[in-house]
Design a protein around this motif. Structure first.
Motif, short mmCIF file in Angstrom:
data_model
loop_
_atom_site.label_atom_id
_atom_site.label_comp_id
_atom_site.label_asym_id
_atom_site.label_seq_id
_atom_site.Cartn_x
_atom_site.Cartn_y
_atom_site.Cartn_z
N ASP A 296 -8.34 -33.66 47.31
CA ASP A 296 -9.48 -34.30 46.93
C ASP A 296 -10.18 -34.19 45.76
O ASP A 296 -11.94 -34.90 45.50
CB ASP A 296 -10.47 -32.47 47.90
CG ASP A 296 -9.44 -31.73 47.39
OD1 ASP A 296 -9.34 -31.74 45.83
OD2 ASP A 296 -9.83 -30.72 48.20
N HIS A 297 -9.77 -34.49 44.74
CA HIS A 297 -9.98 -34.37 43.55
C HIS A 297 -8.74 -35.29 42.32
O HIS A 297 -7.79 -34.81 42.91
CB HIS A 297 -10.65 -33.64 43.02
CG HIS A 297 -10.76 -32.55 42.55
ND1 HIS A 297 -9.95 -31.41 43.43
CD2 HIS A 297 -9.61 -32.09 40.88
CE1 HIS A 297 -9.51 -30.31 42.20
NE2 HIS A 297 -9.51 -30.99 41.44
N GLU A 298 -9.24 -35.82 41.68
CA GLU A 298 -8.43 -36.16 40.59
C GLU A 298 -8.85 -36.22 39.46
O GLU A 298 -10.42 -35.72 38.61
CB GLU A 298 -8.42 -38.12 40.14
CG GLU A 298 -9.06 -39.13 40.24
CD GLU A 298 -10.16 -39.66 39.25
OE1 GLU A 298 -9.07 -38.99 37.85
OE2 GLU A 298 -11.52 -39.43 38.90
N THR A 299 -8.13 -36.16 38.21
CA THR A 299 -8.39 -35.22 36.73
C THR A 299 -7.86 -36.18 35.26
O THR A 299 -6.88 -36.47 35.57
CB THR A 299 -8.31 -34.11 35.90
OG1 THR A 299 -8.88 -33.39 37.20
CG2 THR A 299 -8.95 -33.16 35.18
N SER A 300 -8.42 -36.73 34.72
CA SER A 300 -7.70 -36.94 33.63
C SER A 300 -6.48 -36.70 32.43
O SER A 300 -6.55 -35.21 32.95
CB SER A 300 -8.98 -37.58 32.38
OG SER A 300 -7.91 -37.75 31.39
N GLN A 301 -5.30 -36.89 32.88
CA GLN A 301 -4.44 -36.12 31.90
C GLN A 301 -4.73 -35.39 30.52
O GLN A 301 -3.95 -34.50 30.31
CB GLN A 301 -3.36 -37.30 31.36
CG GLN A 301 -2.81 -37.81 33.08
CD GLN A 301 -2.02 -36.92 33.96
OE1 GLN A 301 -1.29 -36.25 33.37
NE2 GLN A 301 -2.56 -37.36 34.72
N GLU A 302 -5.84 -35.53 30.27
CA GLU A 302 -6.50 -35.00 28.81
C GLU A 302 -6.43 -33.47 29.07
O GLU A 302 -6.24 -33.05 28.18
CB GLU A 302 -7.35 -35.67 27.83
CG GLU A 302 -7.09 -36.71 27.65
CD GLU A 302 -5.79 -37.16 26.23
OE1 GLU A 302 -5.79 -36.25 25.67
OE2 GLU A 302 -4.79 -37.52 26.57
N PRO A 350 -1.57 -30.11 17.10
CA PRO A 350 -2.72 -29.97 18.20
C PRO A 350 -3.52 -30.72 18.23
O PRO A 350 -4.26 -30.84 19.21
CB PRO A 350 -3.41 -28.92 17.68
CG PRO A 350 -2.06 -28.14 16.17
CD PRO A 350 -1.72 -29.20 15.55
N ASN A 351 -3.72 -32.15 17.79
CA ASN A 351 -4.93 -32.71 17.63
C ASN A 351 -4.07 -33.83 18.49
O ASN A 351 -5.03 -35.27 18.13
CB ASN A 351 -5.24 -33.25 15.83
CG ASN A 351 -6.28 -31.91 15.64
OD1 ASN A 351 -6.98 -30.95 16.16
ND2 ASN A 351 -5.98 -31.68 14.51
N LEU A 352 -3.01 -34.04 18.54
CA LEU A 352 -2.24 -35.20 19.38
C LEU A 352 -2.92 -35.51 20.24
O LEU A 352 -3.56 -34.92 21.82
CB LEU A 352 -1.42 -34.47 19.72
CG LEU A 352 -0.19 -36.33 20.14
CD1 LEU A 352 0.22 -36.94 18.47
CD2 LEU A 352 1.30 -35.31 20.33
N ASN A 358 -4.18 -43.75 28.15
CA ASN A 358 -4.28 -43.52 30.18
C ASN A 358 -2.73 -43.10 30.50
O ASN A 358 -2.61 -43.01 31.30
CB ASN A 358 -4.90 -44.82 31.07
CG ASN A 358 -5.07 -43.83 32.24
OD1 ASN A 358 -5.52 -42.53 32.07
ND2 ASN A 358 -5.46 -44.50 33.35
N GLY A 359 -1.90 -42.19 29.45
CA GLY A 359 -1.00 -41.17 30.13
C GLY A 359 -1.01 -40.00 30.66
O GLY A 359 -1.91 -39.08 30.35
N ASP A 360 -0.16 -39.29 30.42
CA ASP A 360 -0.39 -38.26 29.81
C ASP A 360 0.92 -37.10 29.64
O ASP A 360 1.87 -37.46 28.36
CB ASP A 360 0.56 -37.45 31.51
CG ASP A 360 0.86 -36.01 31.61
OD1 ASP A 360 1.75 -36.17 32.55
OD2 ASP A 360 0.44 -35.53 31.11
N ARG A 361 -0.14 -36.32 28.39
CA ARG A 361 0.73 -35.52 27.43
C ARG A 361 1.65 -34.10 27.68
O ARG A 361 1.78 -33.61 26.60
CB ARG A 361 -0.02 -35.12 26.29
CG ARG A 361 -0.95 -36.17 25.47
CD ARG A 361 -1.93 -35.78 24.44
NE ARG A 361 -3.04 -34.98 24.85
CZ ARG A 361 -3.47 -33.76 24.70
NH1 ARG A 361 -1.98 -33.66 23.87
NH2 ARG A 361 -4.36 -33.51 24.59
#
Length: 362
Positions: A296-302, A350-352, A358-361
């Motif tokens: 029911d919802h999506e979210t950014s990888q960040e 930590p600031n990576l 638009n990826g996934d960390r």
């Protein structure tokens, strides 16, 4: 004073016991060294597999080494109770189980075009009310390209881009496929099934076999698929011309309401291969619709909930067990190495951030 012979023998054997302990410790250390590949540098290890992913896709600190480009999703699984006939896992009892998931495309480059591969992937983590978890990673093709971890590594090496063209050498790939005829079912399926035009209208398959264990103790070898209620349509010419469209399409669809897939469980018949992911089971096997996955919802990888989840497919609740498919242990180990590397990179920096990719960390 007379000394007890028993106590005397104890004193005499102290060096013996120490020597024995030393032998055990040495054996254990040797075992760990062998598993790690220190004593046999040419033996295939999980680290070599992940190194091959990095060699093919380049360095992308903080990202998954495979399926690097993706999007977080969340929802729930609405069980209809039918799966309880095969498995005692609480997820199959009638009712709802919360789910965190992730759609992605294969590959280690978080900036790759969505059209760079013909496969989509869906990973899920079901969290039961008793706290146990079921994690699964599925692909949009029902069979895998290779049968063993060794073949998988060889495929990665054969797929390494040529520096002159930035693409794999067709002759090298052709030689690999010729030497590994097990890849033919995978190749044929991909050629006959154009990629879906959306994450939302694709089917996703467990590929590997697992064992469902019922409340009666009976075990059933199974595979499963998430089959969408959204009508499948193939990728369009306009989408082929775009670099990234899958995440935006998913976001737009969810604005109109939840998306649904049916969890279809297929039960193996005697003689069906349960240790070879390159072979599909024949038609006509028993199938059970175990319920509906609702996203029911999506979210950014960040900052999405799936960011720090390791979707290890061997994390299973009571009532589900792994089969003897050799790829399962290899997948689990590779996911762990990838997870450790990316989390270490984030701890050191930590600031990576990579918002432009638009990826996934995770």
């Amino acid at each position: 004073m007379n000394r007890s012979p028993y106590r005397a023998s104890q004193r005499i054997c102290v060096p013996c016991r120490l020597a024995a302990i030393g032998v055990v410790v040495a054996a254990m250390a040797g075992g760990f060294a062998y598993v790690a590949g220190w004593l046999t540098p040419q033996r295939l290890t999980t680290h070599r597999i992940i190194d091959a992913f990095e060699a093919n896709s380049g360095p992308h600190a903080g990202f998954r080494r495979n399926h690097a480009k993706g999007v977080c999703v969340a929802g729930y699984f609405d069980s209809n109770g039918n799966g309880a006939a095969l498995s005692s896992a609480a997820v199959f009892a009638k009712g709802q189980t919360p789910v965190i998931g992730r759609f992605a495309i294969p590959g280690g480059n978080p900036g790759a075009p969505d059209t760079s591969v013909p496969i989509r992937s869906l990973a899920l983590m079901f969290t039961q009310h008793d706290g146990e978890q079921w994690r699964t990673g599925m692909n949009s093709v029902p069979v895998f390209a290779v049968r063993t971890p060794e073949q998988f590594y060889q495929q990665l090496v054969a797929s390494k881009p040529d520096p002159a063209t930035a693409k794999p050498d067709p002759a090298v790939l052709k030689a690999f496929y010729a030497a590994n005829p097990e890849t033919q079912p995978f190749q044929a399926w991909v050629k006959g099934h154009p990629p879906s035009s959306s994450f939302a209208n694709g089917s996703y398959y467990s590929v590997n076999a697992f064992n469902f264990v019922g409340a009666d103790g009976n075990t059933h070898a199974v595979r499963w698929a998430m089959v969408p209620e959204t009508l499948y349509t193939p990728i369009t010419d306009a989408q082929n011309a775009e670099k990234s469209f899958l995440a935006a399409d998913l976001e737009q669809r969810l604005q109109s309401g939840p998306l649904r897939w049916h969890l279809m469980v297929t039960v193996a018949a005697p003689g069906d291969p349960v240790d070879d992911a390159t072979q599909a089971w024949p038609e006509g096997r028993q199938q059970i619709d175990a319920g509906t996955l609702v996203i029911d919802h999506e979210t950014s990888q960040e900052d999405g909930p799936c960011r720090d989840v390791n979707f290890d497919p061997t994390v299973l609740p009571a009532g589900i067990k792994t089969s003897n498919d050799p790829l399962l242990a290899a997948r689990s180990a590779a996911y762990a190495v990838s997870y450790n590397r990316r989390t270490r990179e984030e701890a050191l920096n930590p600031n990576l951030h990579h918002p432009q990719q638009n990826g996934d960390r995770s």
